[in-house]
Design a protein around this motif. Structure first.
Motif, PDB file in Angstrom:
ATOM      1  N   GLN A  60       0.807  -1.223   0.000  1.00 45.74           N
ATOM      2  CA  GLN A  60       0.000   0.000   0.000  1.00 45.74           C
ATOM      3  C   GLN A  60       0.842   1.276   0.000  1.00 45.74           C
ATOM      4  OE1 GLN A  60      -2.484  -0.403   3.464  1.00 45.74           O
ATOM      5  NE2 GLN A  60      -3.680  -2.080   2.582  1.00 45.74           N
ATOM      6  N   LYS A  61       2.119   1.160   0.337  1.00 47.84           N
ATOM      7  CA  LYS A  61       2.984   2.341   0.418  1.00 47.84           C
ATOM      8  C   LYS A  61       4.271   2.077  -0.360  1.00 47.84           C
ATOM      9  CE  LYS A  61       5.523   5.149   3.811  1.00 47.84           C
ATOM     10  NZ  LYS A  61       5.764   5.367   5.256  1.00 47.84           N
ATOM     11  N   VAL A  62       4.685   3.071  -1.139  1.00 47.14           N
ATOM     12  CA  VAL A  62       5.937   2.990  -1.891  1.00 47.14           C
ATOM     13  C   VAL A  62       6.809   4.174  -1.495  1.00 47.14           C
ATOM     14  CG1 VAL A  62       7.031   3.079  -4.159  1.00 47.14           C
ATOM     15  CG2 VAL A  62       4.894   1.816  -3.857  1.00 47.14           C
ATOM     16  N   ILE A  78       8.182   8.886 -12.195  1.00 43.97           N
ATOM     17  CA  ILE A  78       8.115   7.689 -11.356  1.00 43.97           C
ATOM     18  C   ILE A  78       7.120   7.890 -10.223  1.00 43.97           C
ATOM     19  CG2 ILE A  78       9.451   6.167  -9.845  1.00 43.97           C
ATOM     20  CD1 ILE A  78      11.916   6.856 -11.565  1.00 43.97           C
ATOM     21  N   ILE A  79       7.128   9.085  -9.618  1.00 43.09           N
ATOM     22  CA  ILE A  79       6.153   9.383  -8.564  1.00 43.09           C
ATOM     23  C   ILE A  79       4.738   9.260  -9.107  1.00 43.09           C
ATOM     24  CG2 ILE A  79       5.244  11.224  -7.081  1.00 43.09           C
ATOM     25  CD1 ILE A  79       8.128  12.301  -6.885  1.00 43.09           C
ATOM     26  N   ALA A  80       4.489   9.843 -10.278  1.00 41.51           N
ATOM     27  CA  ALA A  80       3.154   9.806 -10.863  1.00 41.51           C
ATOM     28  C   ALA A  80       2.709   8.379 -11.163  1.00 41.51           C
ATOM     29  CB  ALA A  80       3.126  10.650 -12.141  1.00 41.51           C
ATOM     30  N   ALA A  81       3.633   7.545 -11.658  1.00 36.20           N
ATOM     31  CA  ALA A  81       3.284   6.159 -11.943  1.00 36.20           C
ATOM     32  C   ALA A  81       2.915   5.415 -10.665  1.00 36.20           C
ATOM     33  CB  ALA A  81       4.449   5.464 -12.645  1.00 36.20           C
ATOM     34  N   ALA A  82       3.677   5.660  -9.594  1.00 36.98           N
ATOM     35  CA  ALA A  82       3.368   5.017  -8.314  1.00 36.98           C
ATOM     36  C   ALA A  82       2.015   5.480  -7.790  1.00 36.98           C
ATOM     37  CB  ALA A  82       4.465   5.317  -7.301  1.00 36.98           C
ATOM     38  N   LYS A  83       1.778   6.795  -7.846  1.00 32.57           N
ATOM     39  CA  LYS A  83       0.520   7.345  -7.334  1.00 32.57           C
ATOM     40  C   LYS A  83      -0.681   6.846  -8.130  1.00 32.57           C
ATOM     41  CE  LYS A  83      -1.743  10.110  -4.564  1.00 32.57           C
ATOM     42  NZ  LYS A  83      -1.811   9.841  -3.111  1.00 32.57           N
ATOM     43  N   GLY A  84      -0.481   6.591  -9.403  1.00 32.66           N
ATOM     44  CA  GLY A  84      -1.575   6.125 -10.253  1.00 32.66           C
ATOM     45  C   GLY A  84      -1.796   4.635 -10.238  1.00 32.66           C
ATOM     46  N   THR A  85      -1.051   3.896  -9.438  1.00 35.69           N
ATOM     47  CA  THR A  85      -1.184   2.439  -9.377  1.00 35.69           C
ATOM     48  C   THR A  85      -2.289   2.059  -8.406  1.00 35.69           C
ATOM     49  OG1 THR A  85       1.168   2.140  -9.869  1.00 35.69           O
ATOM     50  CG2 THR A  85       0.017   0.278  -8.881  1.00 35.69           C
ATOM     51  N   GLY A  87      -4.299   0.477  -5.627  1.00 39.27           N
ATOM     52  CA  GLY A  87      -3.894  -0.153  -4.372  1.00 39.27           C
ATOM     53  C   GLY A  87      -2.839   0.609  -3.605  1.00 39.27           C
ATOM     54  N   ILE A  88      -2.101   1.502  -4.271  1.00 35.13           N
ATOM     55  CA  ILE A  88      -1.070   2.289  -3.590  1.00 35.13           C
ATOM     56  C   ILE A  88      -1.731   3.500  -2.947  1.00 35.13           C
ATOM     57  CG2 ILE A  88       1.066   3.597  -3.815  1.00 35.13           C
ATOM     58  CD1 ILE A  88       1.382   0.557  -4.143  1.00 35.13           C
ATOM     59  N   ARG A  89      -1.678   3.568  -1.636  1.00 38.37           N
ATOM     60  CA  ARG A  89      -2.318   4.641  -0.872  1.00 38.37           C
ATOM     61  C   ARG A  89      -1.384   5.806  -0.601  1.00 38.37           C
ATOM     62  NH1 ARG A  89      -2.778   2.573   4.111  1.00 38.37           N
ATOM     63  NH2 ARG A  89      -3.934   4.424   4.777  1.00 38.37           N
ATOM     64  N   ARG A  90      -0.079   5.542  -0.560  1.00 36.19           N
ATOM     65  CA  ARG A  90       0.852   6.588  -0.142  1.00 36.19           C
ATOM     66  C   ARG A  90       2.158   6.457  -0.921  1.00 36.19           C
ATOM     67  NH1 ARG A  90       1.754   6.783   6.169  1.00 36.19           N
ATOM     68  NH2 ARG A  90      -0.383   6.079   5.905  1.00 36.19           N
ATOM     69  N   VAL A  91       2.633   7.588  -1.444  1.00 39.20           N
ATOM     70  CA  VAL A  91       3.906   7.629  -2.165  1.00 39.20           C
ATOM     71  C   VAL A  91       4.829   8.591  -1.432  1.00 39.20           C
ATOM     72  CG1 VAL A  91       5.076   8.130  -4.341  1.00 39.20           C
ATOM     73  CG2 VAL A  91       2.767   7.144  -4.363  1.00 39.20           C
ATOM     74  N   ALA A  92       6.015   8.135  -1.111  1.00 44.30           N
ATOM     75  CA  ALA A  92       6.981   8.914  -0.339  1.00 44.30           C
ATOM     76  C   ALA A  92       8.317   8.966  -1.072  1.00 44.30           C
ATOM     77  CB  ALA A  92       7.169   8.295   1.046  1.00 44.30           C
ATOM     78  N   VAL A  93       9.100   9.984  -0.756  1.00 45.10           N
ATOM     79  CA  VAL A  93      10.464  10.111  -1.265  1.00 45.10           C
ATOM     80  C   VAL A  93      11.379  10.416  -0.093  1.00 45.10           C
ATOM     81  CG1 VAL A  93      12.040  11.585  -2.594  1.00 45.10           C
ATOM     82  CG2 VAL A  93       9.891  10.833  -3.615  1.00 45.10           C
ATOM     83  N   THR A  94      12.533   9.754  -0.053  1.00 45.13           N
ATOM     84  CA  THR A  94      13.587  10.081   0.905  1.00 45.13           C
ATOM     85  C   THR A  94      14.712  10.788   0.150  1.00 45.13           C
ATOM     86  OG1 THR A  94      13.101   8.265   2.419  1.00 45.13           O
ATOM     87  CG2 THR A  94      15.324   9.146   2.465  1.00 45.13           C
ATOM     88  N   SER A  95      15.131  11.951   0.649  1.00 41.12           N
ATOM     89  CA  SER A  95      16.099  12.774  -0.070  1.00 41.12           C
ATOM     90  C   SER A  95      17.020  13.484   0.918  1.00 41.12           C
ATOM     91  CB  SER A  95      15.338  13.810  -0.917  1.00 41.12           C
ATOM     92  OG  SER A  95      16.208  14.782  -1.460  1.00 41.12           O
ATOM     93  N   ASN A  96      18.173  13.910   0.428  1.00 39.68           N
ATOM     94  CA  ASN A  96      19.036  14.758   1.271  1.00 39.68           C
ATOM     95  C   ASN A  96      18.630  16.227   1.209  1.00 39.68           C
ATOM     96  OD1 ASN A  96      20.213  15.790  -1.152  1.00 39.68           O
ATOM     97  ND2 ASN A  96      21.835  14.249  -1.097  1.00 39.68           N
ATOM     98  N   GLY A  97      17.678  16.577   0.340  1.00 44.55           N
ATOM     99  CA  GLY A  97      17.136  17.924   0.309  1.00 44.55           C
ATOM    100  C   GLY A  97      17.937  18.936  -0.468  1.00 44.55           C
ATOM    101  N   TYR A  98      19.033  18.520  -1.082  1.00 46.22           N
ATOM    102  CA  TYR A  98      19.928  19.456  -1.760  1.00 46.22           C
ATOM    103  C   TYR A  98      19.205  20.249  -2.853  1.00 46.22           C
ATOM    104  CZ  TYR A  98      24.134  21.077  -4.199  1.00 46.22           C
ATOM    105  OH  TYR A  98      25.104  21.844  -4.792  1.00 46.22           O
ATOM    106  N   LYS A  99      18.314  19.577  -3.591  1.00 45.65           N
ATOM    107  CA  LYS A  99      17.587  20.223  -4.683  1.00 45.65           C
ATOM    108  C   LYS A  99      16.163  20.610  -4.294  1.00 45.65           C
ATOM    109  CE  LYS A  99      19.833  18.003  -8.657  1.00 45.65           C
ATOM    110  NZ  LYS A  99      19.569  17.273  -9.929  1.00 45.65           N
ATOM    111  N   LEU A 100      15.794  20.427  -3.055  1.00 47.73           N
ATOM    112  CA  LEU A 100      14.392  20.460  -2.665  1.00 47.73           C
ATOM    113  C   LEU A 100      13.640  21.730  -3.059  1.00 47.73           C
ATOM    114  CD1 LEU A 100      12.298  18.642  -1.365  1.00 47.73           C
ATOM    115  CD2 LEU A 100      12.898  19.629   0.862  1.00 47.73           C
ATOM    116  N   GLN A 114       4.329  12.072   0.936  1.00 50.11           N
ATOM    117  CA  GLN A 114       5.179  12.146   2.123  1.00 50.11           C
ATOM    118  C   GLN A 114       6.627  12.347   1.715  1.00 50.11           C
ATOM    119  OE1 GLN A 114       4.583   9.076   5.184  1.00 50.11           O
ATOM    120  NE2 GLN A 114       6.803   8.948   5.365  1.00 50.11           N
ATOM    121  N   LEU A 115       7.349  13.115   2.525  1.00 50.61           N
ATOM    122  CA  LEU A 115       8.743  13.435   2.241  1.00 50.61           C
ATOM    123  C   LEU A 115       9.580  13.173   3.483  1.00 50.61           C
ATOM    124  CD1 LEU A 115      10.744  14.897   0.243  1.00 50.61           C
ATOM    125  CD2 LEU A 115      10.133  17.010   1.438  1.00 50.61           C
ATOM    126  N   ASN A 116      10.710  12.510   3.308  1.00 51.19           N
ATOM    127  CA  ASN A 116      11.692  12.336   4.375  1.00 51.19           C
ATOM    128  C   ASN A 116      12.993  13.014   3.959  1.00 51.19           C
ATOM    129  OD1 ASN A 116       9.688  10.461   5.232  1.00 51.19           O
ATOM    130  ND2 ASN A 116      11.236   9.351   6.392  1.00 51.19           N
TER     131      ASN A 116
END
Length: 322
Positions: A60-62, A78-85, A87-100, A114-116
């Motif tokens: 349910q979460k990617v 890639i985010i859009a493909a995950a969100k459009g799948t 059964g997937i309820r939540r799409v998150a990204v983990t980043s160092n924030g350099y380009k945020l 969600q963002l980490n």
């Protein structure tokens, strides 16, 4: 539902889109990124196949991880493909924030929930010493924008012995008015950091005990949540989480699996090896891929065995996004 032989169910996929990282964190890549695998990274279409297969198995979460995922120009796709799948309820990204600040609006439009972001210190000079980049104000600017856009935001901070009390005080001041969840993560042994680990490891229970004494309350854990135990306090807009992989029962509630940027299934961050799924992924047949995943999950070990200093094939945390 995807389930192993111990009855653990897997609602959560951590999908690495690159093992390249532009930071030089002292606990992970102190000498900078060096390619150890010349295999090509999964394309955006191939990552979509992986996500569909896992979704068909109850995921349910990617979470899209790296390395540093913002280094991929096609990350919004890639985010859009995950969100459009389905059964997937939540799409998150983990980043160092350099380009945020430059990319967060596009990620949100693509469907990011969600963002980490990794911030190991709120002192700019210390942040620069740890990461090799003097960019803390830019990272904080990006977090402010993510919050404006309504993105649920968490901040990851690796626990390090030297200065831990001071960093905790800095973070507590920040959390009074900042609605993020700060997650303290115990430093973990990897193949490349034996000496650093020996001199810097700090048990998370030390900080957890202090939080409880100061009135922080443990929150219920959602079934597709990560491994953190999260706490709230009525005087703080932010929350605090603890990830303590060296605690005795850490692996009993495992609900996540990992796919590397090269298309290998890792049943654990510290598994001895990844299991190659590239042939099935490139065929694009999600049913065949799902059945292979279901069969392989039965091989998942009861524990990561970190307590016995078994780190498997994990040279550094950038390989699979930690």
């Amino acid at each position: 539902m995807l389930e192993d032989n111990l009855g653990r169910r897997f609602y959560y996929l951590r999908l690495s889109v690159t093992d390249v990282c532009n930071f030089r964190c002292n606990y992970c890549l102190p000498e900078g990124y060096t390619a150890a695998d010349d295999s090509p990274h999964l394309t955006s279409a191939e990552t979509a196949t992986v996500i569909r297969a896992f979704a068909s198995l109850g995921t349910q979460k990617v979470r899209l991880t790296g390395g540093e995922p913002s280094l991929r120009a096609d990350l919004p796709e890639i985010i859009a493909a995950a969100k459009g799948t389905a059964g997937i309820r939540r799409v998150a990204v983990t980043s160092n924030g350099y380009k945020l600040p430059r990319v967060i609006d596009g990620w949100r439009r693509a469907g990011l929930d969600q963002l980490n972001i990794s911030i190991d210190s709120l002192q700019p000079d210390e942040f620069a010493r740890i990461t090799g980049h003097d960019c803390l104000p830019k990272v904080l600017e990006g977090i402010d924008r993510a919050l404006e856009l309504g993105v649920t935001t968490k901040v990851n901070a690796v626990l390090l012995c030297d200065g831990a009390g001071r960093r905790l005080r800095d973070f507590l001041r920040w959390l009074r008015d900042t609605p993020v969840t700060l997650r303290f993560i115990e430093l973990m042994r990897t193949g490349d950091n034996r000496e650093f680990f020996a001199s810097n490891h700090l048990r998370g229970e030390t900080i957890e005990g202090q939080l409880v004494r100061d009135g922080w309350q443990l929150l219920p854990r959602e079934r597709d949540a990560g491994p953190a135990r999260e706490y709230s306090h009525p005087d703080f807009r932010g929350r605090i989480g603890l990830i303590t992989p060296y605690s005795e029962d850490f692996c009993s509630s495992c609900n996540r699996l990992r796919i590397s940027a090269q298309g290998r299934l890792h049943l654990c961050l510290f598994a001895e090896q990844g299991m190659d799924l590239l042939e099935e992924i490139r065929r694009g047949d999600t049913e065949v891929l799902a059945e292979r995943i279901r069969a392989l999950v039965t091989q998942k070990a009861p524990s990561h065995y970190l307590q016995q200093e078994r780190v498997g094939a994990t040279r550094n945390l950038a390989m699979l996004g930690g």
